[in-house]
Design an enzyme around this catalytic site. Structure first.
Site, PDB file in Angstrom:
ATOM      1  N   ASP A   1       1.270  -4.558   5.932  1.00 40.04           N
ATOM      2  CA  ASP A   1       2.649  -5.017   6.098  1.00 40.04           C
ATOM      3  C   ASP A   1       2.684  -6.292   6.916  1.00 40.04           C
ATOM      4  O   ASP A   1       3.704  -6.971   6.978  1.00 40.04           O
ATOM      5  CB  ASP A   1       3.477  -3.941   6.816  1.00 40.04           C
TER       6      ASP A   1
ATOM      7  N   LYS B   1       5.271  -0.146  -7.580  1.00 34.81           N
ATOM      8  CA  LYS B   1       4.678  -0.206  -6.237  1.00 34.81           C
ATOM      9  C   LYS B   1       4.810   1.198  -5.650  1.00 34.81           C
ATOM     10  O   LYS B   1       5.925   1.689  -5.447  1.00 34.81           O
ATOM     11  CB  LYS B   1       5.414  -1.233  -5.380  1.00 34.81           C
TER      12      LYS B   1
ATOM     13  N   ARG C   1       9.065   8.037  10.375  1.00 34.63           N
ATOM     14  CA  ARG C   1      10.089   7.198   9.739  1.00 34.63           C
ATOM     15  C   ARG C   1      11.216   8.078   9.177  1.00 34.63           C
ATOM     16  O   ARG C   1      11.702   7.858   8.076  1.00 34.63           O
ATOM     17  CB  ARG C   1       9.470   6.363   8.623  1.00 34.63           C
TER      18      ARG C   1
ATOM     19  N   ASP D   1       4.398   3.644  -2.693  1.00 36.00           N
ATOM     20  CA  ASP D   1       4.309   3.577  -1.232  1.00 36.00           C
ATOM     21  C   ASP D   1       4.097   4.972  -0.630  1.00 36.00           C
ATOM     22  O   ASP D   1       4.288   6.001  -1.296  1.00 36.00           O
ATOM     23  CB  ASP D   1       5.613   2.966  -0.703  1.00 36.00           C
TER      24      ASP D   1
HETATM   25  C1  DGJ Z   1       6.316  -0.163   3.578  1.00 34.54           C
HETATM   26  C2  DGJ Z   1       5.731  -1.192   2.671  1.00 34.54           C
HETATM   27  O1  DGJ Z   1       4.476  -1.569   3.108  1.00 34.54           O
HETATM   28  C3  DGJ Z   1       6.682  -2.376   2.584  1.00 34.54           C
HETATM   29  O2  DGJ Z   1       6.109  -3.389   1.811  1.00 34.54           O
HETATM   30  C4  DGJ Z   1       7.968  -1.907   1.994  1.00 34.54           C
HETATM   31  O3  DGJ Z   1       7.756  -1.483   0.671  1.00 34.54           O
HETATM   32  C5  DGJ Z   1       8.548  -0.790   2.845  1.00 34.54           C
HETATM   33  N1  DGJ Z   1       7.599   0.256   3.052  1.00 34.54           N
HETATM   34  C6  DGJ Z   1       9.781  -0.231   2.194  1.00 34.54           C
HETATM   35  O4  DGJ Z   1      10.241   0.863   2.848  1.00 34.54           O
END
Ligand code: DGJ
Length: 723
Positions: free
Chosen positions: A542, A471, A438, A473
């Site tokens: 996701d 959150k 990414r 990530d």
């Molecule tokens: C991956 C996460 O799972 C999504 O919910 C979101 O936060 C995106 N990344 C944002 O880049």
């Protein structure tokens, strides 16, 4: 007391109410495993040790030919001393030898399980510690066994110490080994991929080695650190199942091996594929904790045991027994394209619905106009949000909502100020341009200065802004596995990364105890017990499509309690797979976890917004079941055109049954579901259908589900005891 030692028989009995785990110190000082399973009498089990000379092998020096470690069941198998099966530990000594000779030295029983050095673990009580000693190489190995009287659970880990005067290398440091006396088993694992994580898969065991593992630096969405070993006749409700789970977020391996003796060995721990750990004189290495669950009543009981254990003894106690936030997240509503007005409009639109937390997702920082730049620059993007975060936070708070913020602190984009200042902080191999995922690189958390930087930047934002929720990530997996700071000890990188990550979690989660942290890794690509220790819920996938979520949440529920599955209602056509499912179905499936919303509520009409309020009210009514209830999986959605799950309160007074029929079938046979876990003799009222029946009737005659004539229809039943 759950741990007994019979001095005369030199035998240890580890007992819970329903299970026994027995091993002894044999004549040569080796730990000889005798039994693991349903509770049995505390007596001499040595009659079951079957020693035969199987030929073309080897035996312990000076002992009869039949005395080979390959025919014993062993508690701590190592390499090179007549046991040819998978080892639990492997060494490389200074003189080039790989052969260790670990024999019993002493043992002690502790009232409370000690914490593991640098790693999260399950809280526990009575713990047996056995020290094995290799006098030739001055290596001490302590094996830890924690037993729970009320739960059929054993926790295992090991501590390995170099007490000699020269360095040695650990080439494998698994957390446990268990030998079983026959080979009639299936295995069930949780393989998957991004957007379809943890699809339960069962297969027969045969001669050879069945391995589940991750080499990606994270526990991964491709395979979960979980393995169940089941009797061939075991089902959801019956038969013997042994569940293994690792409290660890990095590379792992579980191996189930059937060799010439037609016995089974299961071992597991940190994957040794790209692992070696140098132990200098005086150093100690701690393995992560393995959780072993025994069930005599199928996968269902195994899962309920994991759920009870994790809710009571693992998940962050500040949040585990409380209502989780009901979130509206802007990601699928706006992606990177938002401004202050849009975010405030989303907050306004959900006023009065019961949604209580607004989460600002990716894109608020650095030059983050898309996913190719900005990671690492954790300061507000003033072009997008010219007045910073404050007006949005204040707006949410004014409306009575909490405010959450997205971070991905383990990562950096090449196009960022952080990377320009510290290119060497990104993991890369000398002389090679690192692979990207990414468009991003991974920060080297094996380095203290990198961890300290992350702790500082995230702390500064949490200190300077009234943030209630984070959150966290993590959107790519590891390559170019090299650390400038480790030099020749490069094979320590993945484990040191994990330890660095835990250090960051400790600092931030303890530093900001009021903040609720949600875990995420491209959805559910790092969903493991160690993450749950810090993060009371994890974005499960996701993929928020209600139909695929039935299989994802079904697999995830094998060992992780429903309150930890973060589940959102999202828009249709679904952004990941284009499927259109009914609004009500999306809510019903998202209610089987920590529910929330992920769509553009500013585009909804008043009826749709009113429906959110009805859904949230409904969720509040069943939230106690999600937080504390017993889960019964009534069928396997991967095998049938049906998904049915039930939650029952511990006192059996209340239940919820959720049923989805994915494909509508015209003129179909009646579809019945059979609730479970109710009191046979109690009377229950089933709100939908207006039925008042005895528990025994509902469980044995079932309920006929009247599906609407459309695909992905869902029906829920709210069941209450009335006498
Ligand atoms: C991956 C996460 O799972 C999504 O919910 C979101 O936060 C995106 N990344 C944002 O880049």
């Amino acid at each position: 007391m759950a741990i007994f030692f019979d001095e005369a028989l030199k035998t240890f009995y580890l007992e819970s109410k329903d299970t026994s785990y027995v091993f002894r110190i044999n004549e040569n000082g080796f730990l000889n495993h005798l039994y693991y399973g349903k509770r049995i009498a505390r007596e001499d089990l040595t009659y079951s040790v079957y020693l035969v000379d199987r030929g073309h092998g080897s035996n312990i020096a000076g002992r009869p030919r039949y005395e080979s470690l390959n025919v014993y069941m062993n508690e701590c198998p190592t390499y090179g001393r007549s046991d040819y099966r998978e080892s639990m530990l492997a060494f490389f000594f200074e003189n080039g030898s790989r052969v260790s000779d670990l024999v019993y030295k002493n043992h002690r029983i502790l009232d409370k399980k000690p914490e593991l050095c640098g790693m999260p673990s399950v809280k526990g009580g009575e713990t047996l510690v056995i020290e094995l000693w290799d006098s030739l190489n001055s290596v001490s190995v302590e094996l830890f066994y924690t037993v729970f009287e009320e739960l059929p659970v054993i926790l295992r880990h090991a501590e390995i110490k170099n007490l000699g005067s020269v360095a040695l290398t650990l080439d494998r440091a698994y957390s446990f080994a268990v030998d079983m006396p026959d080979a009639n088993w299936d295995v069930l694992a949780l393989p998957g991929a991004h957007l379809r994580e943890r699809f339960a898969e069962r297969s027969p065991l045969s001669h050879g080695i069945f391995t589940v593992d991750s080499k990606r630096g994270v526990s991964s969405g491709q395979m979960n650190p979980f393995l169940a070993v089941l009797r061939k006749n075991a089902t959801e409700e019956s038969g013997e199942v042994y569940g293994y789970n690792l409290v660890y977020s990095g590379d792992f391996a579980f191996k189930a091996q059937v060799e010439q003796n037609d016995e089974l060995r299961v071992v597991g721990g940190i994957n040794d594929h790209d692992f070696a750990w140098e132990l200098l004189p005086g150093d100690m290495f701690t393995t992560p904790e393995a959780v072993m669950v025994y069930s005599d009543a199928g996968l269902g009981k195994m899962s309920r045991t994991f759920h009870d254990l994790y809710r009571e003894n693992l998940v962050n106690p500040r949040f585990v027994k409380k209502s989780h936030p009901i979130v509206i997240n802007n990601w699928e509503a706006t992606y990177f394209n938002f401004d202050t007005e849009k975010l405030c409009a989303i907050i306004d639109s959900v006023e009065g619905t019961g949604i209580d937390t607004f989460v600002l997702d990716d894109g608020w920082f650095g030059k983050r106009l898309n996913d190719r730049a900005g990671l690492g620059d954790w300061f507000v993007n003033m072009e997008k949000l010219p007045h910073g975060l404050t007006p949005i936070i204040e707006h949410a708070h004014k409306k009575g909502m909490k405010f959450g913020l997205w971070f991905e602190p383990e990562m950096v984009n090449a196009n960022s100020d952080l990377y320009r200042a510290h290119p060497d902080w990104a993991i890369h191999a000398p002389g090679l341009e690192p692979c990207t995922g990414r468009d991003q690189l991974i920060l080297d958390l094996s380095r203290d200065e990198v961890c300290d930087y992350i702790i500082k930047v995230v702390s500064d934002i949490l200190k300077n802004n009234a943030i209630d929720y984070v959150k966290w990530d993590m959107n790519r997996t590891m390559t170019d596995n090299h650390s400038a700071s480790l030099g020749k000890r490069g094979k320590e990188l993945h484990h040191r990364y994990v330890l660095g990550f835990y250090k960051i979690c400790e600092a931030l989660i303890n530093g900001f105890p009021h903040v609720f942290f949600e875990g995420c890794a491209s959805g559910g690509c790092r969903f493991d017990p160690a993450m749950l220790y810090y993060f009371p819920q994890i974005w499960t996938s996701d993929d928020s499509d209600a139909y695929l979520r039935t299989a994802i949440q079904y697999g995830t529920s094998m060992c992780y309690p429903l309150s930890t599955h973060s589940c959102h209602v999202s828009a249709v056509p679904n952004h990941q797979c284009g499927r259109v499912t009914p609004y009500a179905s999306r809510a019903s499936i998202a209610h089987l976890g920590a529910t929330g919303y992920e769509l553009d509520t500013t585009k909804m009409d008043p009826d749709e917004l009113a429906e959110i309020k009805a859904q949230v009210d409904d969720y509040k009514e069943i939230e106690d079941l999600v937080l504390f209830g017993d889960l019964y999986r009534l069928n396997d959605p991967q095998k049938e055109n049906l998904f049915a799950e039930q939650l029952v309160s511990k006192d059996r007074s209340k239940a919820l049954v959720t049923v989805m029929r994915p494909l509508a079938i015209p003129n179909a046979a009646a579809i019945r579901v059979y609730p479970r876990g109710l009191d046979d003799d109690a009377t229950y009222f089933v709100r939908e259908g207006n039925l008042t029946k005895k528990g025994s009737t509902l469980m044995n005659l079932g309920i006929i589900v009247p599906f609407a004539p459309r695909d992905f229809s869902t029906v829920t039943y709210h069941i209450k005891k009335v006498d």
